[in-house]
Design a protein around this motif. Structure first.
Motif, PDB file in Angstrom:
ATOM      1  N   ILE A  65       1.014  -1.301  -0.064  1.00 32.06           N
ATOM      2  CA  ILE A  65      -0.062  -0.450  -0.168  1.00 32.06           C
ATOM      3  C   ILE A  65       0.586   1.011  -0.109  1.00 32.06           C
ATOM      4  CG2 ILE A  65      -1.931   1.398   1.157  1.00 32.06           C
ATOM      5  CD1 ILE A  65      -2.449  -1.333   2.910  1.00 32.06           C
ATOM      6  N   ASP A  66       1.237   2.279  -1.468  1.00 29.76           N
ATOM      7  CA  ASP A  66       1.740   3.304  -1.283  1.00 29.76           C
ATOM      8  C   ASP A  66       1.467   4.013  -0.621  1.00 29.76           C
ATOM      9  OD1 ASP A  66       0.193   3.676  -3.710  1.00 29.76           O
ATOM     10  OD2 ASP A  66       1.759   4.490  -4.750  1.00 29.76           O
ATOM     11  N   ARG A  67       1.816   5.456  -0.641  1.00 21.59           N
ATOM     12  CA  ARG A  67       1.130   6.718   0.129  1.00 21.59           C
ATOM     13  C   ARG A  67       0.252   7.496  -1.303  1.00 21.59           C
ATOM     14  NH1 ARG A  67       6.463  10.091   1.423  1.00 21.59           N
ATOM     15  NH2 ARG A  67       7.265   8.008   2.314  1.00 21.59           N
ATOM     16  N   LEU A  97      -2.246 -19.482   4.737  1.00 24.16           N
ATOM     17  CA  LEU A  97      -1.383 -18.069   4.477  1.00 24.16           C
ATOM     18  C   LEU A  97      -1.208 -17.275   5.180  1.00 24.16           C
ATOM     19  CD1 LEU A  97      -1.110 -17.114   1.489  1.00 24.16           C
ATOM     20  CD2 LEU A  97      -2.898 -15.940   1.568  1.00 24.16           C
ATOM     21  N   ILE A  98       0.074 -16.377   5.368  1.00 22.71           N
ATOM     22  CA  ILE A  98       0.063 -15.115   5.788  1.00 22.71           C
ATOM     23  C   ILE A  98       0.442 -13.664   5.007  1.00 22.71           C
ATOM     24  CG2 ILE A  98       1.752 -13.800   7.625  1.00 22.71           C
ATOM     25  CD1 ILE A  98       2.443 -16.650   8.820  1.00 22.71           C
ATOM     26  N   VAL A  99      -0.261 -12.480   5.337  1.00 20.44           N
ATOM     27  CA  VAL A  99      -0.770 -11.402   4.406  1.00 20.44           C
ATOM     28  C   VAL A  99       0.373 -10.595   5.472  1.00 20.44           C
ATOM     29  CG1 VAL A  99      -2.009  -9.616   3.829  1.00 20.44           C
ATOM     30  CG2 VAL A  99      -2.889 -11.971   4.176  1.00 20.44           C
ATOM     31  N   SER A 100       1.046 -10.270   4.548  1.00 21.38           N
ATOM     32  CA  SER A 100       2.294  -9.334   4.908  1.00 21.38           C
ATOM     33  C   SER A 100       1.934  -8.026   4.544  1.00 21.38           C
ATOM     34  CB  SER A 100       3.769  -9.612   4.324  1.00 21.38           C
ATOM     35  OG  SER A 100       4.330  -8.608   5.172  1.00 21.38           O
ATOM     36  N   VAL A 101       1.280  -7.020   5.206  1.00 19.78           N
ATOM     37  CA  VAL A 101       0.752  -5.995   4.880  1.00 19.78           C
ATOM     38  C   VAL A 101       1.879  -4.619   5.290  1.00 19.78           C
ATOM     39  CG1 VAL A 101      -1.043  -3.862   5.487  1.00 19.78           C
ATOM     40  CG2 VAL A 101      -1.093  -6.516   5.659  1.00 19.78           C
ATOM     41  N   LYS A 102       2.524  -4.276   3.659  1.00 23.88           N
ATOM     42  CA  LYS A 102       3.389  -3.174   3.083  1.00 23.88           C
ATOM     43  C   LYS A 102       2.998  -2.036   2.912  1.00 23.88           C
ATOM     44  CE  LYS A 102       5.995  -6.871   1.905  1.00 23.88           C
ATOM     45  NZ  LYS A 102       7.034  -7.685   2.764  1.00 23.88           N
ATOM     46  N   GLY A 103       2.718  -1.467   4.616  1.00 23.90           N
ATOM     47  CA  GLY A 103       1.816  -0.484   4.044  1.00 23.90           C
ATOM     48  C   GLY A 103       3.536   1.358   4.148  1.00 23.90           C
ATOM     49  N   ASP A 104       2.923   1.943   3.356  1.00 19.84           N
ATOM     50  CA  ASP A 104       3.613   3.203   3.449  1.00 19.84           C
ATOM     51  C   ASP A 104       3.796   4.044   4.824  1.00 19.84           C
ATOM     52  OD1 ASP A 104       5.591   4.750   1.516  1.00 19.84           O
ATOM     53  OD2 ASP A 104       4.535   5.963   2.834  1.00 19.84           O
ATOM     54  N   GLU A 105       4.369   4.126   5.339  1.00 20.12           N
ATOM     55  CA  GLU A 105       4.105   4.992   6.869  1.00 20.12           C
ATOM     56  C   GLU A 105       3.722   6.355   6.886  1.00 20.12           C
ATOM     57  OE1 GLU A 105       8.021   6.008   8.552  1.00 20.12           O
ATOM     58  OE2 GLU A 105       8.299   7.672   7.153  1.00 20.12           O
TER      59      GLU A 105
END
Lengths: 137, 137
Positions: A65-67, A97-105
């Motif tokens: 998820i980007d800004r 499954l493990i979902v890794s939420v890679k969100g922008d700060e």
């Protein structure tokens, strides 16, 4: 006076087992390698101290998820309303499954919350909020 | 008649370059291996439709507003709290009530970083029962 001549012994590094050692290393790397399949988005992850490591990469799928509010799964942009369907299919393939939420700060929490809601609908309940290096306490 | 004796040549596989080949493969796997593990804050989401009634005294509501300020919602009023004081406050409440569920409610406009930092503080304080409330639309 007679000098005894030193017997000439060639100093040789034994190389016969070199191939064995290197093959052992190859096998180790082959087994432990998981190829980086997806690049994702260049996001700046938030920092955290109490982080946990995920044991296996094979069960992890990232959602970036980007800004700007763009969602990327498997290097494909995904509209929000397609997330549940996509992860439903993924859960069928791999229930662990493990979902890794890679969100922008700098991303807004509203969108992250929407994504979590979609994941709940897809029954992908094991979530990991990806964070970067450890934050000083 | 004298039969000609065949010259016996021992068939041999050349192994001298075996190590070179093996090392080449090692280098390939070394460079293609990504050792960095996925890490972050893990959380189990509740399944859809799985809502439990919890006694009010067992809930601690942590609010984050759009200006990334943290507050504790209690007795129908918001008590603002400095971010640095959050961990101590949650720790105190956890020792008072071991069954405490911490509910994080964040406004849609809050940044993801604040949310992750709050989640991190809660985990550092030892809270294991954390719930994420979805923000009002």
């Amino acid at each position: 006076m007679k000098f005894y001549r030193k017997s000439k012994v060639d100093s040789v590094i034994p190389t016969a087992s070199m191939a064995d050692i290197s093959f052992l290393l190859i096998i180790f790397f082959m087994v432990s390698t998981v190829f980086v399949r997806y690049r994702g988005l260049p996001v700046e992850l938030p920092e955290a101290a109490k982080i946990e490591k995920l044991e296996s990469r094979r069960n992890v799928t990232g959602i970036w998820i980007d800004r700007q509010g763009q969602l990327i799964v498997d290097d494909q942009p995904v509209p929000l309303d397609q997330v549940a369907k996509l992860f439903n299919d993924k859960m069928r393939d791999n229930p662990r499954l493990i979902v890794s939420v890679k969100g922008d700060e700098q991303a807004k929490f509203g969108l992250v919350s929407d994504v979590l809601e979609e994941l709940r609908r897809a029954e992908a309940l094991r979530v990991n909020f990806a964070t970067d290096r450890e934050r000083a306490e | 008649m004298r039969s000609q004796k065949r010259v016996r040549v021992l068939p041999e596989i050349p192994t001298a370059s075996m190590a070179d080949i093996a090392f080449l493969l090692i280098v390939f796997f070394l460079t293609s291996t990504s050792m960095n593990q996925d890490k972050g804050l893990s959380l189990y989401l509740p399944a859809m439709g799985e809502s439990k009634e919890v006694a009010k005294k067992n809930i601690c509501n942590v609010w984050i507003n759009e200006a990334d300020e943290v507050a504790i919602y209690e007795e129908d009023q918001l008590k603002p709290l400095a971010f640095a004081a959050l961990k101590g406050e949650i720790e105190r409440r956890l020792t008072e009530n071991g069954k405490l569920i911490v509910s994080v409610k964040s406004e849609r406009g809050a940044t993801y970083r604040t949310f992750v930092n709050v989640l991190d503080e809660l985990k550092l304080a030892g809270a294991t029962r954390i719930s994420i409330a979805s923000p009002e639309k």
